[in-house]
Design a protein around this motif. Sequence first.
Motif, mmCIF file in Angstrom:
data_model
loop_
_atom_site.group_PDB
_atom_site.id
_atom_site.type_symbol
_atom_site.label_atom_id
_atom_site.label_comp_id
_atom_site.label_asym_id
_atom_site.label_seq_id
_atom_site.Cartn_x
_atom_site.Cartn_y
_atom_site.Cartn_z
ATOM 1 N N ILE A 111 0.695 -1.345 0.090
ATOM 2 C CA ILE A 111 -0.004 -0.027 0.265
ATOM 3 C C ILE A 111 0.917 1.283 0.059
ATOM 4 O O ILE A 111 0.606 2.210 -0.761
ATOM 5 C CB ILE A 111 -0.728 -0.133 1.176
ATOM 6 N N SER A 112 1.882 1.273 0.690
ATOM 7 C CA SER A 112 2.845 2.204 0.599
ATOM 8 C C SER A 112 3.511 2.808 -0.233
ATOM 9 O O SER A 112 3.833 4.015 -0.815
ATOM 10 C CB SER A 112 3.747 2.249 1.935
ATOM 11 N N LYS A 113 3.904 1.514 -1.321
ATOM 12 C CA LYS A 113 4.591 1.657 -2.686
ATOM 13 C C LYS A 113 3.596 2.333 -3.617
ATOM 14 O O LYS A 113 3.996 3.301 -4.326
ATOM 15 C CB LYS A 113 4.888 0.389 -2.889
ATOM 16 N N ILE A 114 2.258 2.059 -3.419
ATOM 17 C CA ILE A 114 1.484 2.350 -4.452
ATOM 18 C C ILE A 114 0.470 3.839 -4.285
ATOM 19 O O ILE A 114 0.020 4.431 -5.103
ATOM 20 C CB ILE A 114 0.224 1.528 -5.050
ATOM 21 N N LEU A 115 0.588 4.112 -2.920
ATOM 22 C CA LEU A 115 0.016 5.526 -2.548
ATOM 23 C C LEU A 115 0.977 6.562 -2.383
ATOM 24 O O LEU A 115 1.787 6.552 -1.859
ATOM 25 C CB LEU A 115 -0.889 5.349 -1.146
ATOM 26 N N PRO A 116 0.524 7.838 -2.816
ATOM 27 C CA PRO A 116 1.379 8.816 -2.901
ATOM 28 C C PRO A 116 1.156 9.758 -1.533
ATOM 29 O O PRO A 116 1.018 10.801 -1.337
ATOM 30 C CB PRO A 116 0.839 9.771 -3.756
ATOM 31 N N VAL A 117 1.376 8.920 -0.441
ATOM 32 C CA VAL A 117 1.361 9.434 1.007
ATOM 33 C C VAL A 117 2.571 8.733 1.926
ATOM 34 O O VAL A 117 3.139 7.832 1.522
ATOM 35 C CB VAL A 117 -0.010 9.156 1.633
ATOM 36 N N PHE A 130 4.578 6.932 4.811
ATOM 37 C CA PHE A 130 4.510 5.650 5.387
ATOM 38 C C PHE A 130 3.795 5.721 6.671
ATOM 39 O O PHE A 130 2.909 5.028 7.311
ATOM 40 C CB PHE A 130 5.919 5.172 5.513
ATOM 41 N N GLU A 131 3.891 6.731 7.553
ATOM 42 C CA GLU A 131 3.268 6.910 8.867
ATOM 43 C C GLU A 131 1.735 7.235 8.720
ATOM 44 O O GLU A 131 0.927 6.880 9.397
ATOM 45 C CB GLU A 131 3.904 8.276 9.449
ATOM 46 N N THR A 132 1.607 7.815 7.327
ATOM 47 C CA THR A 132 0.115 8.327 7.196
ATOM 48 C C THR A 132 -0.764 6.865 6.954
ATOM 49 O O THR A 132 -1.749 6.502 7.364
ATOM 50 C CB THR A 132 -0.147 9.143 6.023
ATOM 51 N N VAL A 133 0.250 5.952 6.191
ATOM 52 C CA VAL A 133 -0.626 4.475 5.871
ATOM 53 C C VAL A 133 -0.741 3.601 7.159
ATOM 54 O O VAL A 133 -1.819 3.455 7.347
ATOM 55 C CB VAL A 133 0.302 3.877 4.779
#
Length: 722
Positions: free
Chosen positions: A85-91, A93-96
């Motif tokens: 998820i962290s790899k594909i979302l432009p946010v 890591f802490e937000t994820v």
Amino acid sequence: MSLSKNKQTILFILIAFAFSFAVRLIWVQQFSGTEQFKFNNEFMINTNDGYFWAEGARDILNGVIEDTNDHSALKSAGSILTAFISKILPVSFETVIFYMPAFFASLLVIPIILIGRSIGKLEVGFIAALLASIAWSYYNRTMVGYYDTDLLNIVFPTFFLWSLIWAIKTQEDKYILFTALDIIAYRWWYPVSYSLEFAFFGLIGAYVIYQYIKNQDYTYNLTLITFMMFAMMGLDGLVRSIVVVSLFLALKMRRELVLKYLYYLFGLAIVLFLVTGGFDPIWYKLKGYVFKDTVSTMGTNLELHFFTVMQTVREAGQIPFETFANRISGHTITFILSVIGYIWLSFRHRVMLLGLPLIGLGFLALSGGLRFTIYAVPVLALGIAYLIYELSKFLSTQFINDKVATTMKYIFMVGFTVAILVPNIKHVINYKVPTVFTKDEVVVLDKLKKIASREDYVVGWWDYGYPIRYYADVKTLSDGGKHKGYVNFPTSFILTHPQIEASKMLRLDVEYTENRFKRRKHEENLSKDEKTQFESSNIGQMTLDYGYKDTNNFLTSLQTDIKLPKKTRDVYLYLPNRMMNIYPTVNLFSNIDLMTGIKGKQPFFYKSTNFKESKEYIDLGRGIKIEKKTGKVVVGNQKVSINKFTKTFYGKDRKLHIQEQTINRRANLNVIFMSNYKQFLVVENSVYNSTYFQLFVLENYNKNLFEPTILTPLVKVYRLKI
């Protein structure tokens, strides 16, 4: 124009999901201005275990591929999903990791609404979804920041329940495959899901037996439990997926042939389940919650007794009925009505008896601990929702006009639904959980990350193991998963004994832990005797290696000049102020005779942050006072002499200053006033002289053994010099 059933279902799911997610944002709104809950302007998570999965995900993203005894969760489902998820979302890591629980936990509304649809009562599913998604225990373990496996631990079995209901009702092959794949996915996500899987299997198996006795056709249900058994084997998930999908394709293409050999397939499934160790994890997991007394660990010709963590974990203890009811439904009355509603629902729709495994596991909380209540939430939510639906329907029939009756039915449903939601929303508002660490504490670990290497050890109590590893990127001796009695004994010994013994145990335990890891990597080449030694505890192996048959004698020898293992890495001692609150618990793990299992007498320890001063006394509460005139401590009706009275304070130079007065050297009680912390401590000599107290409270360190690395009022870190 009325919506189609499919559109209604989708609309209800979207509304319930949005409601669930929005309620979880209340915490964010409450603490948006609390900077101590943020690090680098990002909210930190509020569960210790979450840092285990976070460390694994971080290491996956950083390209780490090998475990070097840092116990990083590189192969765990939570870490893999997070990294993806962290790899594909432009946010960030802490937000994820902060918002993942709110998103994935809200998916629970989908199977609940689908279950409502399966019994022809879509409104029941919708009401149940609203309640279940924010019920006390479910919210507590899936709120924003509660980044743990619980974010899907109830979603999977509720989907499991839905697929079984549809399989029984429709007899369609696709639900057989869906059920089997759900088992595999659930096992991948939560490897100890065996107990629920086996309970569901038992219910379907009992139904097959019932059909057999009644001379009914049980072919479909026997096929269903055959697929379930193949999915439950103790093999890799990929292997089980291939087996299940292959069997399903065979069922679709050569149905008559598969059904002809169905009995043989079922027998083969049972054999493979047992041979591959399918039943073993069930016993292992239950043993941890049922067997809570002092346990024994065997070493080579040496039997030692250790204090277990289960004796101190609140989640594994009995809970009051009111707490039990509130955590499942939000209120005792709601809970009772939920049970009545579920009984009524099951009477009208017998297929809902399939929810009994979830209810049974939830009811285990009455003796096994509050963490189990979460399992009963979705099924009992369906119970109260059904009761609301039927009651609203009945009340609306009192109106002659059909249009008015229909309107009133929905008004009643809305009113009753709001009534059961309000106590749960109030709980959400009042449940102000802090982050695991504060910003100031994390700043210390971030500094330490720049000082220590990944191969160094930072030793603190097991509660802090995961966040220490995540923020400082180091190794630890214990953590939230590695905290058995034989693991915690050395750490407890280090923190609660004088610096001479503590420093030696610190070096010994680190080096023995590393040597054990190296031997594990080459376990296949070990002899039988070496494997036996490998299985023993560190402390047991130390005893034998230093030529002792009695561990007590070995521990006494630490006061003398013994030869220590060669130093292979730096070791740091992590001492937070928050450990003061659990010091008596920490002491329990080493305050035991390892040879006999007899627990030692707990040293006197009292902390007061709510004290009052008068002309004659300083009242510390709970019947404990300091008599100003005599300088004695009044404990109940007794007056006890003080050995030392110590005051600590931070000056303008931001350094700790000590004012110490010896009153009676023969006395066994000491009083410490930590002025900046606004707290008094009354402790025995053994506590006063412990490494934790000397290094954290007094900063009185042996310069030959320790050197300060980072000193702050909240956390103090020392490096071991030997």
